[in-house]
Design a protein around this motif. Structure first.
Motif, short mmCIF file in Angstrom:
data_model
loop_
_atom_site.label_atom_id
_atom_site.label_comp_id
_atom_site.label_asym_id
_atom_site.label_seq_id
_atom_site.Cartn_x
_atom_site.Cartn_y
_atom_site.Cartn_z
N SER A 26 0.83 -1.21 0.00
CA SER A 26 0.00 0.00 0.00
C SER A 26 0.86 1.25 0.00
CB SER A 26 -0.93 -0.03 1.21
OG SER A 26 -1.69 1.17 1.28
N ASN A 27 1.91 1.26 0.81
CA ASN A 27 2.80 2.41 0.82
C ASN A 27 3.52 2.57 -0.51
OD1 ASN A 27 2.20 3.16 3.42
ND2 ASN A 27 3.93 2.07 4.35
N ALA A 28 3.94 1.43 -1.10
CA ALA A 28 4.63 1.50 -2.39
C ALA A 28 3.70 2.10 -3.46
CB ALA A 28 5.11 0.11 -2.80
N ILE A 29 2.42 1.71 -3.47
CA ILE A 29 1.46 2.27 -4.42
C ILE A 29 1.32 3.77 -4.20
CG2 ILE A 29 -0.99 2.27 -5.07
CD1 ILE A 29 -1.03 -0.74 -4.51
N ARG A 30 1.32 4.18 -2.95
CA ARG A 30 1.14 5.59 -2.62
C ARG A 30 2.30 6.44 -3.16
NH1 ARG A 30 1.41 8.38 3.34
NH2 ARG A 30 0.41 10.37 2.78
N TYR A 31 3.53 5.85 -3.14
CA TYR A 31 4.70 6.64 -3.50
C TYR A 31 5.23 6.34 -4.90
CZ TYR A 31 4.76 7.55 1.50
OH TYR A 31 4.43 7.93 2.77
N LYS A 86 -6.21 6.95 3.65
CA LYS A 86 -6.97 6.50 4.81
C LYS A 86 -6.11 5.89 5.90
CE LYS A 86 -10.61 7.69 2.56
NZ LYS A 86 -11.28 8.97 2.91
N GLY A 87 -4.81 5.96 5.79
CA GLY A 87 -3.95 5.36 6.81
C GLY A 87 -3.92 6.14 8.10
N THR A 88 -3.45 5.51 9.15
CA THR A 88 -3.37 6.14 10.47
C THR A 88 -1.96 6.61 10.81
OG1 THR A 88 -2.95 4.02 11.58
CG2 THR A 88 -5.25 4.69 11.31
N GLY A 89 -0.98 6.32 9.98
CA GLY A 89 0.40 6.68 10.29
C GLY A 89 1.09 5.69 11.20
N LEU A 90 0.44 4.54 11.47
CA LEU A 90 1.02 3.52 12.36
C LEU A 90 1.40 2.25 11.61
CD1 LEU A 90 -1.43 3.82 15.39
CD2 LEU A 90 0.88 4.72 15.23
N GLY A 91 1.18 2.26 10.28
CA GLY A 91 1.39 1.03 9.52
C GLY A 91 2.80 0.49 9.59
N LEU A 92 3.81 1.34 9.35
CA LEU A 92 5.19 0.86 9.37
C LEU A 92 5.64 0.51 10.78
CD1 LEU A 92 6.97 3.16 6.75
CD2 LEU A 92 6.35 0.74 6.55
N ALA A 93 5.18 1.26 11.79
CA ALA A 93 5.52 0.93 13.17
C ALA A 93 4.97 -0.44 13.54
CB ALA A 93 4.99 2.00 14.13
N ILE A 94 3.73 -0.72 13.12
CA ILE A 94 3.13 -2.03 13.39
C ILE A 94 3.87 -3.11 12.60
CG2 ILE A 94 1.06 -3.42 13.04
CD1 ILE A 94 -0.58 -0.91 13.66
N SER A 95 4.24 -2.82 11.36
CA SER A 95 4.94 -3.82 10.55
C SER A 95 6.28 -4.20 11.15
CB SER A 95 5.15 -3.26 9.13
OG SER A 95 3.91 -3.02 8.50
N ARG A 96 7.04 -3.21 11.60
CA ARG A 96 8.32 -3.54 12.24
C ARG A 96 8.10 -4.31 13.53
NH1 ARG A 96 13.44 0.46 12.97
NH2 ARG A 96 13.94 -0.51 10.97
#
Length: 499
Positions: free
Chosen positions: A398-403, A460-470
């Motif tokens: 999702s992040n890759a699509i965004r950027y 629609k993200g919360t800004g916690l996606g990468l923190a949760i992924s790590r």
């Protein structure tokens, strides 16, 4: 100024060290004296037997000179009295057949500490037919032949012919008398050793305690200063003994404590920022949702049904974002908790990548992006929480699509490397600068708007996606890293151990 040693303090280690040294020295001295006494006891007993033999030989000569025949009429009162002063044990005169002619008991005042017992009857050893009895004095202080031992000497008449025997039996009192001086010397040695041990232990205790306590007190003062917050306190390390090792350990501890304090301060700052951010992020959608609901209520009262429906829809979208934010916060909290347990199950890597690509293919196609999967053959099964790993891949894609801009390419790759599964999501987007790479795993960080192809209004993200992924990667004993070059694209690399 020399440091004084206060032995009056009840808590000082002096008395404990002194007590140990006294006990050790006393035990050593007593063992030395006892061992010497034990080693010399056989020689002392042999010398005592020689002395008794000499005394008995002299008594035999005296008897031969004072009586002409071994008859009871020859044993006058004076003779009987004199015989009572010769031995502290019963002395018997025997004829050649072994008959007891008379028994002479020690006088009441003859030997100090000896109480005559006239009920004791001498036992005649069964050796009267031995040639040794006829020619020599025999002394046996052991209990081998007779209990209590015996001493025997021949008696000759005026013509030099054997006339009888003189017997001392038992021999215990006589041996005690002969060994009395040796035992007294042993007791004196024990007293001397005890006094010297106590004096030496006190002196050594004071010296050793001063030698040991002085650096310990210095360490105590330094530790107290560290405890007061002076974490830059450094103890001078001297020598290469245990005290120097302790000093080095304390220095290392002080450095680690200082680092821990700084980390706690940083954690406290992050906590404050987190509370502020969470409060801001919760307050904003709540305020927007309430505003839309108020508008909907106002539009409804004015009969403007279409505007009221749109306002309710806006409030619902804000509520959905708020619900997602709360869910992400709880998810991150659970992952960072040490007690959190993952659901362990066999996860086929190929299926995991295929599900992630299929779930994001529509969004990628809508944005004109090619989303590809590249899975190596023969990958082992991964024992992991498949649901959470799928969430990681979805976040990364999702992040890759965004950027990534139109006509871009995103590749999800899976390979096996050194007992590890390496999953990477590589895009051809604008890339990430070094400062942003350092912050991109922070909570609520969404990157600069200039490089984001999707506006924050529609994202629609919360800004916690990468923190949760790590956090999910670390919960699997793995890692999540970023490799990016501005203008060339970004690779998010998830490494997981194969168990």
């Amino acid at each position: 100024m020399a440091q004084t040693f206060d032995t009056s303090r009840p808590g000082t280690v002096f008395w404990r060290v002194a007590a140990v040294l006294i006990a050790v020295q006393l035990a050593t001295g007593i063992l030395a004296v006892a061992f010497t006494f034990w080693y010399a006891s056989d020689h002392q007993r042999a010398l005592a037997e020689v002395a008794i033999a000499a005394r008995l030989d002299a008594v035999a000569e005296e008897i031969e000179g004072r009586v002409s025949t071994l008859e009871a009429s020859q044993f006058t009162d004076v003779f009987r009295l004199d015989m009572g002063y010769r031995f502290p044990d019963p002395l018997a005169i025997l004829d050649l057949g072994g008959t007891v002619l008379d028994v002479f008991y020690p006088a009441q005042d003859a030997f100090e500490g000896v109480l005559p017992d006239e009920s004791v009857q001498p036992i005649i050893p069964d050796i009267l037919d031995s040639d040794d009895v006829l020619s020599d004095v025999l002394v046996d202080a052991s209990d081998a032949l007779l209990e209590g031992g015996y001493a025997m000497a021949p008696l000759f008449d005026e013509g030099g012919f054997l006339a009888g025997l003189v017997l001392v039996q038992p021999l215990s009192q006589s041996m005690d008398l002969e060994l009395m001086d040796t035992r007294a010397a042993f007791r004196r040695s024990l007293r001397t050793v005890g006094i010297l041990a106590i004096v030496m232990a006190l002196l050594l205790g004071a010296g050793m305690t001063w030698w040991m306590v002085r650096p310990l007190r210095s360490l105590t003062r330094s530790i107290s200063r560290i405890g007061d917050g002076q974490y830059d306190e450094s103890i001078q390390v001297k020598g290469n003994d245990e005290f120097s090792e302790l000093s080095s350990a304390i220095n290392v501890m002080a450095v680690r404590v200082a680092r821990s304090i700084e980390a706690l301060k940083e954690s406290d700052r992050l906590r404050r920022d987190l509370v502020a951010n969470v409060g801001h992020d919760l307050r904003t959608p709540l305020a927007a949702m309430l505003a839309h609901l108020e508008e909907a209520e106002r539009f409804n009262s004015e009969g403007r049904a279409k505007e009221a429906e749109d306002a309710v829809g806006q409030a619902a979208r804000q509520g959905s974002y708020l619900s997602a934010l709360v869910d992400d916060l709880f998810e991150l909290s659970r992952l960072e908790s040490q007690g959190q347990k993952l659901r362990q199950e066999p996860v086929p890597i190929g299926e995991l990548v295929a599900d992630a690509v299929a779930g994001n293919q529509g969004e990628a196609t809508k944005n004109g992006i090619s989303l590809l999967a590249d899975v190596a053959d023969g990958l082992p099964l991964l024992t992991a929480d498949g649901t959470r790993l799928l969430r990681v891949l979805n976040n990364l894609i999702s992040n890759a699509i965004r950027y990534t801009s139109d006509q871009g390419v995103i590749t999800v790759k899976a390979v096996s490397l050194a007992h590890q599964i390496v999953l990477s999501v590589t895009d051809t987007g604008v890339g990430i600068s070094a400062p942003e790479q350092a912050r991109m795993f922070d909570r609520y960080y969404r990157g600069e708007g200039a490089r984001t192809r999707v506006s924050d209004a529609t994202y629609k993200g919360t800004g916690l996606g990468l923190a949760i992924s790590r956090a999910i990667a670390q919960a699997h004993k793995g890692s999540l890293e970023v490799e990016s070059t501005p203008g060339e694209g970004t690779s998010m690399i998830l490494t997981l151990p194969v168990r």
